[in-house]
Write a protein that holds these residues in place. Sequence first.
Motif, PDB file in Angstrom:
ATOM      1  N   ILE A  95     -11.011  -8.060  12.881  1.00  0.00           N
ATOM      2  CA  ILE A  95     -12.432  -8.150  13.246  1.00  0.00           C
ATOM      3  C   ILE A  95     -12.988  -6.745  13.438  1.00  0.00           C
ATOM      4  CG2 ILE A  95     -14.060  -8.919  15.001  1.00  0.00           C
ATOM      5  CD1 ILE A  95     -12.513 -11.343  15.433  1.00  0.00           C
ATOM      6  N   HIS A 113      -1.259 -23.894  -0.154  1.00  0.00           N
ATOM      7  CA  HIS A 113      -2.001 -23.796   1.102  1.00  0.00           C
ATOM      8  C   HIS A 113      -3.306 -24.578   0.962  1.00  0.00           C
ATOM      9  CE1 HIS A 113      -4.259 -22.104   4.422  1.00  0.00           C
ATOM     10  NE2 HIS A 113      -3.145 -21.554   4.869  1.00  0.00           N
ATOM     11  N   TYR A 141      -7.609 -17.986   4.757  1.00  0.00           N
ATOM     12  CA  TYR A 141      -6.565 -18.895   5.218  1.00  0.00           C
ATOM     13  C   TYR A 141      -6.629 -19.142   6.725  1.00  0.00           C
ATOM     14  CZ  TYR A 141      -4.697 -18.218   0.556  1.00  0.00           C
ATOM     15  OH  TYR A 141      -4.550 -18.194  -0.805  1.00  0.00           O
ATOM     16  N   ASP A 142      -7.704 -18.692   7.380  1.00  0.00           N
ATOM     17  CA  ASP A 142      -7.854 -18.902   8.828  1.00  0.00           C
ATOM     18  C   ASP A 142      -6.601 -18.520   9.599  1.00  0.00           C
ATOM     19  OD1 ASP A 142     -10.416 -19.708   8.719  1.00  0.00           O
ATOM     20  OD2 ASP A 142     -10.032 -21.845   8.947  1.00  0.00           O
ATOM     21  N   LEU A 143      -6.112 -17.315   9.365  1.00  0.00           N
ATOM     22  CA  LEU A 143      -4.873 -16.881  10.007  1.00  0.00           C
ATOM     23  C   LEU A 143      -5.174 -16.114  11.290  1.00  0.00           C
ATOM     24  CD1 LEU A 143      -3.142 -15.486   6.804  1.00  0.00           C
ATOM     25  CD2 LEU A 143      -2.664 -17.660   7.933  1.00  0.00           C
ATOM     26  N   LEU A 144      -4.220 -16.131  12.220  1.00  0.00           N
ATOM     27  CA  LEU A 144      -4.328 -15.287  13.403  1.00  0.00           C
ATOM     28  C   LEU A 144      -3.612 -13.964  13.160  1.00  0.00           C
ATOM     29  CD1 LEU A 144      -3.827 -17.879  16.251  1.00  0.00           C
ATOM     30  CD2 LEU A 144      -5.941 -17.046  15.229  1.00  0.00           C
ATOM     31  N   LEU A 169      -1.566 -19.519  24.838  1.00  0.00           N
ATOM     32  CA  LEU A 169      -0.304 -20.171  24.473  1.00  0.00           C
ATOM     33  C   LEU A 169       0.863 -19.228  24.706  1.00  0.00           C
ATOM     34  CD1 LEU A 169      -0.411 -22.286  21.241  1.00  0.00           C
ATOM     35  CD2 LEU A 169      -0.566 -22.975  23.617  1.00  0.00           C
ATOM     36  N   LEU A 208       2.377 -20.883  16.694  1.00  0.00           N
ATOM     37  CA  LEU A 208       2.791 -21.300  18.031  1.00  0.00           C
ATOM     38  C   LEU A 208       2.433 -22.755  18.285  1.00  0.00           C
ATOM     39  CD1 LEU A 208       2.151 -18.677  20.826  1.00  0.00           C
ATOM     40  CD2 LEU A 208       4.221 -19.205  19.554  1.00  0.00           C
ATOM     41  N   ILE A 253      -7.121 -13.157   5.681  1.00  0.00           N
ATOM     42  CA  ILE A 253      -7.189 -13.729   7.028  1.00  0.00           C
ATOM     43  C   ILE A 253      -8.347 -14.718   7.128  1.00  0.00           C
ATOM     44  CG2 ILE A 253      -7.779 -13.107   9.421  1.00  0.00           C
ATOM     45  CD1 ILE A 253      -5.752 -11.019   9.384  1.00  0.00           C
ATOM     46  N   THR A 254      -9.465 -14.374   6.480  1.00  0.00           N
ATOM     47  CA  THR A 254     -10.624 -15.256   6.522  1.00  0.00           C
ATOM     48  C   THR A 254     -10.371 -16.515   5.712  1.00  0.00           C
ATOM     49  OG1 THR A 254     -11.861 -13.215   6.388  1.00  0.00           O
ATOM     50  CG2 THR A 254     -13.124 -15.236   6.322  1.00  0.00           C
ATOM     51  N   ALA A 257      -6.217 -23.975   1.773  1.00  0.00           N
ATOM     52  CA  ALA A 257      -7.345 -23.155   1.308  1.00  0.00           C
ATOM     53  C   ALA A 257      -7.291 -22.987  -0.214  1.00  0.00           C
ATOM     54  CB  ALA A 257      -7.337 -21.791   1.989  1.00  0.00           C
ATOM     55  N   TYR A 315       1.529 -14.776  17.626  1.00  0.00           N
ATOM     56  CA  TYR A 315       0.631 -15.799  17.118  1.00  0.00           C
ATOM     57  C   TYR A 315       1.415 -16.765  16.241  1.00  0.00           C
ATOM     58  CZ  TYR A 315      -3.053 -12.549  18.467  1.00  0.00           C
ATOM     59  OH  TYR A 315      -3.885 -11.718  19.161  1.00  0.00           O
ATOM     60  N   ASP A 343     -11.858 -17.963  14.119  1.00  0.00           N
ATOM     61  CA  ASP A 343     -12.066 -18.072  12.666  1.00  0.00           C
ATOM     62  C   ASP A 343     -13.523 -18.413  12.347  1.00  0.00           C
ATOM     63  OD1 ASP A 343     -11.035 -20.422  13.965  1.00  0.00           O
ATOM     64  OD2 ASP A 343     -11.154 -21.444  12.057  1.00  0.00           O
ATOM     65  N   VAL A 374      -5.554 -10.704  13.887  1.00  0.00           N
ATOM     66  CA  VAL A 374      -6.950 -11.034  13.635  1.00  0.00           C
ATOM     67  C   VAL A 374      -7.896 -10.127  14.424  1.00  0.00           C
ATOM     68  CG1 VAL A 374      -7.091 -12.826  15.415  1.00  0.00           C
ATOM     69  CG2 VAL A 374      -8.523 -12.986  13.396  1.00  0.00           C
ATOM     70  N   ASP A 375      -7.490  -9.686  15.624  1.00  0.00           N
ATOM     71  CA  ASP A 375      -8.426  -8.852  16.400  1.00  0.00           C
ATOM     72  C   ASP A 375      -8.599  -7.477  15.757  1.00  0.00           C
ATOM     73  OD1 ASP A 375      -5.710  -8.894  17.322  1.00  0.00           O
ATOM     74  OD2 ASP A 375      -6.274  -7.426  18.826  1.00  0.00           O
ATOM     75  N   ASP A 430     -10.915  -9.411  22.783  1.00  0.00           N
ATOM     76  CA  ASP A 430      -9.815  -9.797  21.892  1.00  0.00           C
ATOM     77  C   ASP A 430      -9.395 -11.251  22.105  1.00  0.00           C
ATOM     78  OD1 ASP A 430      -9.701  -7.454  20.580  1.00  0.00           O
ATOM     79  OD2 ASP A 430      -7.946  -6.669  21.625  1.00  0.00           O
TER      80      ASP A 430
END
Lengths: 459, 459
Positions: free
Chosen positions: A246, B27, A222-225, B182, A182, A219-220, B29, A164, B243, A242-243, B223
């Motif tokens: 979740i 950042h 900073y909207d990270l993967l 990607l 990416l 993760i939430t 955020a 990611y 997100d 991220v998966d 996923d």
Amino acid sequence: MDERTEDRRDDVFVDAAALAAELAEEHPADIAEALDEQEPKTASAVLASLPREQQVEILDGPDVDLTSELIEALPVEEAVRLVSDMSADRAADLFRWMDEPARSHLFARLAPETQAELGRLLAWPEHSAGGLMTTEFVTVPSSWTVGETLRHIRETERTRETIYAIYVLDPLSQKLLKAVTLRRLITGEPEQPILDVAPRHDPITADPLMDREDVARLITKYDLLAVPVVDENAHVLGIVTVDDMIDAIIEEGTEDAQKFGGMEALDEPYMEIGFFSMLKKRGGWLSILFLGEMLTANAMQHFEDELESAIVLTLFIPLIMSSGGNSGSQATSLIIRALALGEIKLKDWWRVALRELPSGLVLGSILAALGMTRITVWQLAGFHDYGEYWMLVAATVGAALVAIVTFGSLIGSMLPFVLRRAGVDPASASAPFVATFVDVTGLVIYFTVAMVILNGTLL
Amino acid sequence: MDERTEDRRDDVFVDAAALAAELAEEHPADIAEALDEQEPKTASAVLASLPREQQVEILDGPDVDLTSELIEALPVEEAVRLVSDMSADRAADLFRWMDEPARSHLFARLAPETQAELGRLLAWPEHSAGGLMTTEFVTVPSSWTVGETLRHIRETERTRETIYAIYVLDPLSQKLLKAVTLRRLITGEPEQPILDVAPRHDPITADPLMDREDVARLITKYDLLAVPVVDENAHVLGIVTVDDMIDAIIEEGTEDAQKFGGMEALDEPYMEIGFFSMLKKRGGWLSILFLGEMLTANAMQHFEDELESAIVLTLFIPLIMSSGGNSGSQATSLIIRALALGEIKLKDWWRVALRELPSGLVLGSILAALGMTRITVWQLAGFHDYGEYWMLVAATVGAALVAIVTFGSLIGSMLPFVLRRAGVDPASASAPFVATFVDVTGLVIYFTVAMVILNGTLL
């Protein structure tokens, strides 16, 4: 007899090949779902007939119960080969889940480097960043260009599902300098230095012992993967994706809902958990709450004289007790959730108390008005005779409601702070616990108020 | 006076520039968090001093309250320019959130194509896939190669933050054929056709009217980083990204916890919601539950004669009622969660009933044993005298507990099915609702059992 066994084996064989052909074009998650409905023997036969890449994708799915069933049903060489190809975090989950002796047998057959890698992951607590992370991540030295990085990924990282972001390291100290997504990477020109496409801010990182709820917050926010897990020297140990997060958020939600409903978290789906395991998880808390609630009998015994002289008071006991419980449960669920989301901190307890005190007073007054109206209407309309001193009875009910609802809101809102402070998960059975506590104190409040107001008349 | 105003304006100006310089390396955020603590005027001044790219990233953050404050405090030309650059889903959220007339004024100043795009998004219900999706996604014809696709992204899609996958369309019908992540794209050779790096399975898609909980289930199960939203002709309308989904899952969790705690969902953080809005959301359900609980007074009145002749029975009313409530609340929270996660379906109601019936009987028997032991010990040890017929009283309490806990478990587990069937969110205040229902019926059960067992002795 022998013939029939033969036949049955043939059946299984035919089914497996046909099912594999049928499933080959499906999404791995759907194949996993289909395999979950088969007997382990059939399922592992189907798995063996699928293309290699899909086999690994299926085993890498979130259903670790299915993965362990499949792995255990496979010939051991095959199992070893597949486990070595699985992503490291899923393989670690598998070893956390499997029972002995299958677990040790399988582990002993793995290559030494795989054992070492899994051993490092298994050393961290299960619900920490270290326990959730995977070791498949891509690092490049900060001296590289975008083109070099892309070529590196293309040539050596084909099989990694979890690319990611690219982690850019200082070539000498190997310290993490930047994280490049990416998207940023492919929008760069091939000859640009990789640091050119890196963001200005430092990478967001997690400590390996960080709790999964805190990782989820990172993760939430900073909207990270994926978030890199680094040690004290800023060396990257792994990444939490991220998966997985979740899945963790949903699992936490289920645990919280169940704890909040007054039981231990089941840790397994309702329809799959054994009958006696479920009884244990429910019966334990139910018995504790029952023992707590026994104090209401003590309180009632204490006021038995008052009860006998004013039997009319008993009519409103359930009403008054449940109002205290409901207001406490509202306050508790509000505060638990606000604490879990980080909206309020431990040090905010007095702010919360200053909000709950007036809230409780107003809510209590509303219920008091309703309760007193009820008694008045019933009395005047002749539905029921509350006796000569019905107005004093109504006043007692009203005053007790204001006091108990205020008390319930305060206790309900403060308990999560106390539990969090004591290191206990505030969700643990708190609504029923608050209700029990407020029931007992509510009775004492009710009879005390009654003794003041009805003194010289009924009491 | 004039001088002081001047001074203060200067202060704000100096603060804003200094703060912007200080925050520039953070950042987005974190910058958003810092801005949230400032007055809107200062915050918008700081925003205006930041680099362009960061401005948009901050406004694209999840805190739509902050975004609307900043946009409203900016000069209108600046606001229009920034809103046009925001991602479409965040801009749509902003317009959902803003109050009139600011909303209409701003919308009227946007370019016609932006208005049309936002209008299309705003037409979908807020919590549907259509309402959550964004229109920034990358499509390429299936005739392209990997290299062509990469060049296309590099040249035209630099600013899109949400490139998680490339959607491959049929060049003629524009129907969605495949989704290529990607990762798969960059591991392909430049001259390979894009279809070569596509997965075997068909893309997972969502319908625009799909509820956000179902979209979350898709994203979790498969996923995914983003799920394409397609119309009935398989044309891509937008994508819902992971997100946004996490935010939605957390929001649903909060709403469920609050509804479960017996109130309306607040929709705002505890510390930010107005005092009277909060009272309204709590007071409504509290009053409804209070009115329901008034039926306990009716039930008690109905049994007033029995109460007077056997005052000893009143001592155990709170204990028995709360046990029914607790067992009902356990069952309800288990089933609500299992339904929400899709572990059980509506049609499984009888399976659940067949599990809850024996569970309730066993749990009730455990509590009955505890309760009868308590009465026996207190009586024999001389802590309290329950009268001549204390054994019959103990039997009454025991039998009532078995009946009420079984009844509570059954009602508590069936109510979520009934609510879901009726189209109501099963989380709505169900635990307190079950408790209230079981309180009233529990009293009736208790006194009925008492009349059978104590007939001819105490009654």
